[in-house]
Structure formats: structure tokens, C-alpha cells
Design a protein around this motif. Structure first.
Motif, PDB file in Angstrom:
ATOM      1  N   LEU A 196       0.830  -1.196   0.000  1.00 17.97           N
ATOM      2  CA  LEU A 196       0.000   0.000   0.000  1.00 17.97           C
ATOM      3  C   LEU A 196       0.871   1.256   0.000  1.00 17.97           C
ATOM      4  N   LYS A 197       1.943   1.238   0.775  1.00 17.76           N
ATOM      5  CA  LYS A 197       2.858   2.379   0.766  1.00 17.76           C
ATOM      6  C   LYS A 197       3.444   2.577  -0.630  1.00 17.76           C
ATOM      7  N   ALA A 198       3.806   1.479  -1.282  1.00 10.58           N
ATOM      8  CA  ALA A 198       4.379   1.565  -2.622  1.00 10.58           C
ATOM      9  C   ALA A 198       3.373   2.147  -3.611  1.00 10.58           C
ATOM     10  N   ARG A 199       2.115   1.729  -3.513  1.00  7.08           N
ATOM     11  CA  ARG A 199       1.102   2.207  -4.450  1.00  7.08           C
ATOM     12  C   ARG A 199       0.831   3.703  -4.257  1.00  7.08           C
ATOM     13  N   LEU A 200       0.880   4.173  -3.017  1.00  8.17           N
ATOM     14  CA  LEU A 200       0.592   5.576  -2.738  1.00  8.17           C
ATOM     15  C   LEU A 200       1.839   6.458  -2.747  1.00  8.17           C
TER      16      LEU A 200
END
Length: 225
Positions: A196-200
């Protein structure tokens, strides 16, 4: 001194919360008079306990003590600009922000529970209190305020991944480009998962470990890359 936890508990922080809530419910049913305090304390303590028992998955504030409140607000610069607080509950972190020197007029408090939102409006009349989901905030709701920091009292580990994504996306969308998002957790790692951190486009670092909280908690600072 290191605190040793059973592997099952460290792997399943949600179960810790659910077991705590179940234990409180059983005690209240069997011994209703046990809710009376032996010494005087703030009414918010009992209110927070009641809201937690009613909905433990969405309310995690009654176990947030002064040490955690100090830790999660320690890096807030009062002169940087408004502060957005998500899930203020009974105002434990809110009072710590005021103690840091943040002006009450610079506080934006987003609380889903109508009862708690009403109490927050009474306790902090100069703050902007929004009774809505954290993931639904928009610049228009903030009335021109652009938060320089976000403090979250939400138990993100209890939320589904898509809701966590909405919360983070909304918070960073209304904040300044260099805003920092402070989140606590009772789990062993950051409550925002790596994918999720990578996507955002976010990164996270742990800034504090608070052993004096019950249960012990960690504070993470989440920022844009």
C-alpha cells in the motif's frame, strides 16, 4: 528491559483488541458496579471505555495514555500550520497538541461518532470538528485550511485495506506537500503494509516505542517519497 510476547499475539494484533473487548464485556455483565472508579478521574475515561466496548474495531482511543499522546505529538511544529487529527475520540491527542502549542483554531478534528463529535465541539469550540469518515474529507470540508501534519488515533489494523488506502489518500490530498502523517499501532510493525505504501508513494519510519502505554505502542511517521 524487553517485553516478551507470545508469537501468536504479535502475529495477530487484531485478536488482541478483540480479546480485550470481550474481557471488558464479560466483566461489565457479571459485575456492573465494577465500572465505578475508586478515585476521581476524567469523565472521558469512562466514555472512551464505553465506546470501545460498543465498537472495538473502530475505536481504539481509551487505551491511549498520556505517554503515547506525548510521543505521537512530539515532532509537531506549532508554527508550521494547521493540524488534522483523525479519530480524536475523547481528545487525548488533541490535548497533547494544545500542550505542544498548537492553536485551537488550527485544529481540524475528524470524528465519525456523533456523540464524541458533539463533546469535541463543546471541549474545543474554536476547532473545526467534522463528523464524517476520515476517508471522505475534502478541501472544501476543511474550509481553506491546509494541514501541515496529520495525527491519527484510528486503529488502522482493524480496517480493511481499501479503507486504509482511502484514509491515507484523502489525508495527503488535503495536506501540504511535505506533511507528515503520525500513526500509532499496538502491532509489531507499521500498520500500513508495504504494498500500500508503494502504491501511494509513501515511506514510513518508526519514531517512538512507548512501553508505558497499555498495551505498549509504537509511533510511525509516514510521508510522501
Amino acid at each position: 528491559m524487553k517485553l516478551k510476547l507470545k508469537p501468536a499475539l504479535t502475529r495477530r494484533p487484531r485478536e488482541m483488541v478483540n480479546k480485550m473487548a470481550s474481557a471488558v464485556r464479560r466483566k461489565v455483565r457479571r459485575h456492573p458496579r465494577s465500572l465505578k472508579l475508586k478515585r476521581k478521574g476524567p469523565p472521558e475515561a469512562l466514555l472512551g471505555l464505553g465506546r470501545f466496548v460498543a465498537n472495538p474495531r473502530r475505536f481504539g482511543g481509551f487505551v491511549s495514555g498520556p505517554a503515547l499522546a506525548t510521543a505521537i505529538t512530539a515532532a509537531i511544529d506549532p508554527a508550521a500550520g494547521p493540524v488534522l487529527e483523525l479519530g480524536p475520540g475523547t481528545g487525548v491527542f488533541t490535548r497533547a497538541l494544545l500542550a505542544r502549542g498548537v492553536a485551537e483554531t488550527d485544529l481540524v478534528l475528524v470524528e465519525l461518532d456523533p456523540m464524541l463529535a458533539g463533546r469535541l465541539r463543546s471541549a474545543f469550540p474554536q476547532a473545526l470538528v467534522l463528523c464524517c469518515k476520515a476517508g471522505s474529507i475534502t478541501p472544501d470540508l476543511l474550509e481553506g485550511r491546509r494541514p501541515a501534519a496529520v495525527v491519527s488515533g484510528l486503529p488502522l489494523l482493524n480496517f480493511p485495506a481499501d479503507e486504509v488506502e482511502r484514509i491515507l489518500a484523502a489525508a495527503f490530498a488535503v495536506s501540504t506537500p511535505d506533511a507528515e502523517f503520525y500513526q500509532f499501532t499496538y502491532g509489531p510493525r507499521c500498520p500500513v503494509r508495504d504494498h500500500l505504501k508503494a502504491r501511494l508513494g509513501l515511506i514510513a519510519r518508526r519514531t517512538a516505542r512507548v512501553w508505558r502505554n497499555v498495551p505498549p505502542a509504537s509511533v510511525y511517521c509516514i510521508t510522501r517519497r
